[in-house]
Design a protein around this motif. Structure first.
Motif, short mmCIF file in Angstrom:
data_model
loop_
_atom_site.label_atom_id
_atom_site.label_comp_id
_atom_site.label_asym_id
_atom_site.label_seq_id
_atom_site.Cartn_x
_atom_site.Cartn_y
_atom_site.Cartn_z
N TRP A 181 30.64 23.10 4.42
CA TRP A 181 31.30 23.92 3.67
C TRP A 181 32.82 23.75 3.13
O TRP A 181 33.07 24.09 2.20
CB TRP A 181 31.58 25.15 4.70
N HIS A 182 33.50 23.08 4.11
CA HIS A 182 34.96 22.66 3.69
C HIS A 182 34.80 21.75 2.59
O HIS A 182 35.63 21.82 1.36
CB HIS A 182 35.67 21.94 4.74
N PRO A 197 40.42 28.83 1.16
CA PRO A 197 40.07 27.36 1.63
C PRO A 197 40.41 26.38 0.77
O PRO A 197 40.81 26.43 -0.46
CB PRO A 197 38.40 27.33 1.34
N LYS A 221 35.91 22.62 -5.48
CA LYS A 221 36.30 23.95 -6.42
C LYS A 221 37.80 23.91 -6.90
O LYS A 221 38.22 24.57 -7.92
CB LYS A 221 35.74 24.96 -6.00
N GLU A 232 34.21 23.43 -0.73
CA GLU A 232 35.28 24.14 -1.22
C GLU A 232 36.43 23.43 -2.00
O GLU A 232 36.99 23.92 -2.87
CB GLU A 232 35.96 25.12 -0.22
#
Length: 511
Positions: free
Chosen positions: A208-209, A271, A215, A212
């Motif tokens: 997930w990190h 994030p 982006k 992020e």
């Protein structure tokens, strides 16, 4: 470079009794730094500018002085009014951070006599190196307070302080709380990166990190995060105060769109590489600044953020890995006490998702970990308030469990009842409990939170108690399994207790 002890060292501090005391900081490279306490002096060389000394074990006392001196710079730093007693680390997110001034019972608690042996240090919330300079969020943190004037009392963690009051009363020695917490943060933020990477179950967090990070417009992000933050919006401060005071915020959250924050180039909770929620970020920027300050053990109250991020399925692994990180950082296996999540339903982006699962994972984490314990608070929730204000019942229960398991006070019936057996009898199901004290008691509303079904059909029952047993009288088909659930909803009102008023843990079984 000047002589600089770590921020946690200062006047009014509490040092841990009966254990070696670590004192550390920075100075000029290769400087000789000497620390003196209670007639003992120990020196260390500041290799690469960092120094650490280890003082021998000391007995409890409430007024002594520590001096730290530098051979190179000839500076001498003196800390007066130093106490030696019991030190506990208080970690987690907003329900541990929750200040005494917001507590339901604060009006009465504020009237308690001064207690100069009850002290509190809150480490400044720091997301990345240089964060304090950009956020200017240090005025109320970073120094030791005593339980004296009302303004000081307002700034203590409610849960940790009520627990510490139990310790003060029972042990009659100074007690210091070291707060290291931040609302809205996951367990992974407080865990060493290498430990996260070593556990395959936590790969979703790291993935997930990384997704992020892809982006982010890095140039804009770094520039924005380097800027000094604007003063807090008075409207948002008012919203925060209302939420902490338990006012109905359902209308606000129904219309609240958290994506507005994501439109900014930098928000601490967004994030990114400097985020409060990034894996290991708070471990690196807060926890490692407190360690290896000698402690007896740790309190922990967290889990709401992991639920919100859909990380409930592996929360037990998150907690076991985090506890391992903390113990490795300090270099010894200190006792760890975890407060389970309180009942909560909520609305909008803060609504609970899988609180019963989080609670079961919390229980599994401590069951799988040596010298770890959890505290049930199914009687301390609020349906629409993620920060329930009745912290006294939580903190005092925590304190009693600590007294029993760490200090050996078996006079206290501290632990909450947990199911240890279930049997089927003709027209009855009998559930046995550990920690029933004088017996299990049924309060109003049991029918709403204890559900029995067979073959998908709900079964009616009559509940009776028999010492440490709950007897459920009902008719059922003996050859088919019976499903029994108690407090397996996000929000519920506890209806089963032991004779000492400790609530039964939630459970789900098939008999």
């Amino acid at each position: 470079m000047k002589l600089q002890p770590a921020l946690i060292f200062g006047e009014h501090m509490v040092l841990q009794r009966d254990k070696e005391i670590k004192v550390f900081g920075t100075s000029a490279a290769d400087d000789t730094v000497t620390v003196t306490l209670c007639g003992e002096s120990v020196s260390a060389i500041a290799e690469d500018g960092a120094w650490e000394v280890t003082l021998s074990k000391k007995d409890a006392c409430d007024k002594t002085t520590m001096t730290i001196s530098s051979k190179v710079t000839e500076e001498v730093i003196e800390f007066k009014d130093v106490a030696i007693g019991e030190v506990w680390l208080a970690g987690g997110q907003s329900n541990m951070e929750f200040l005494m001034k917001f507590d339901y019972d604060f009006e009465e608690t504020a009237k308690l006599p001064d207690d100069n042996k009850l002290r509190y240090f809150c480490y400044p919330q720091t997301a990345f190196k240089g964060f304090l300079e950009t956020e200017n969020n240090c005025p109320n943190w970073g120094f030791w307070r005593k339980w004296d004037d009302v303004e000081n009392r307002k700034q203590f963690s409610a849960v940790a302080t009520y627990a510490a009051m139990i310790l003060r009363k029972k042990l009659d020695v100074p007690v210091g709380i070291v707060a290291c917490n931040w609302g809205g943060t996951p367990a992974a933020a407080w865990t060493k990166r290498e430990d996260l990477e070593a556990n395959p179950a936590l790969k979703p967090v790291l993935d997930w990190h990384e997704s992020e990070l892809e982006k982010i417009n890095w140039a804009k992000y770094i520039t924005a995060s380097d800027k000094k933050a604007a003063p807090q919006d008075p409207h948002m401060q008012e919203v925060f105060e209302r939420m902490m005071m338990g006012e109905d915020m359902s209308d606000f959250f129904k219309n609240f769109d958290p994506s507005v924050f994501m439109q900014a180039d930098f928000v601490p909770f967004m994030p990114g590489p400097r985020s409060t929620v990034r894996p290991s970020g708070l471990y690196e920027n807060m926890l490692t600044k407190v360690a290896p300050y000698t402690i007896r053990g740790a309190f922990w109250y967290q889990g709401e953020d992991d639920d919100a991020r859909d990380w409930a399925e592996f929360y037990d692994e998150s907690m076991k890995t985090m506890i391992k990180s903390w113990r490795n950082l300090w270099g010894y296996d200190f006792p760890f006490y975890q407060v389970e999540l309180a009942p909560f339903k909520g609305v909008g982006p803060t609504a609970a998702k899988k609180y019963p699962l989080i609670r079961h994972k919390q229980a599994k984490a401590v069951a799988d970990t040596e010298d770890a314990y959890d505290i049930c608070i199914l009687d301390a929730g609020e349906e629409l308030n993620i920060h329930p204000r009745h912290k006294k019942i939580v903190g005092e229960r925590l304190g009693r469990v600590v007294m029993k398991h760490t200090y050996g006070d078996n006079s206290l019936v501290a632990d909450c009842p947990r199911v240890i057996g279930i049997s089927k009898e003709p027209e009855a199901i009998v559930i046995s409990f550990a920690n029933a004290a004088g017996g299990i008691e049924v309060r109003d509303g049991l029918g709403e939170v204890l559900k029995i079904s067979q073959g998908g059909l709900s079964k009616s029952y009559i509940a009776e108690t028999d010492g440490d047993k709950l007897v459920l009288l009902l008719r059922y088909e003996a050859h088919k399994p019976v499903e029994i659930k108690y407090c397996e909803e996000n929000f519920c009102n506890a209806a089963l207790f032991n004779s000492e008023g400790n609530p039964v843990y939630g459970f789900e079984f098939e008999a």
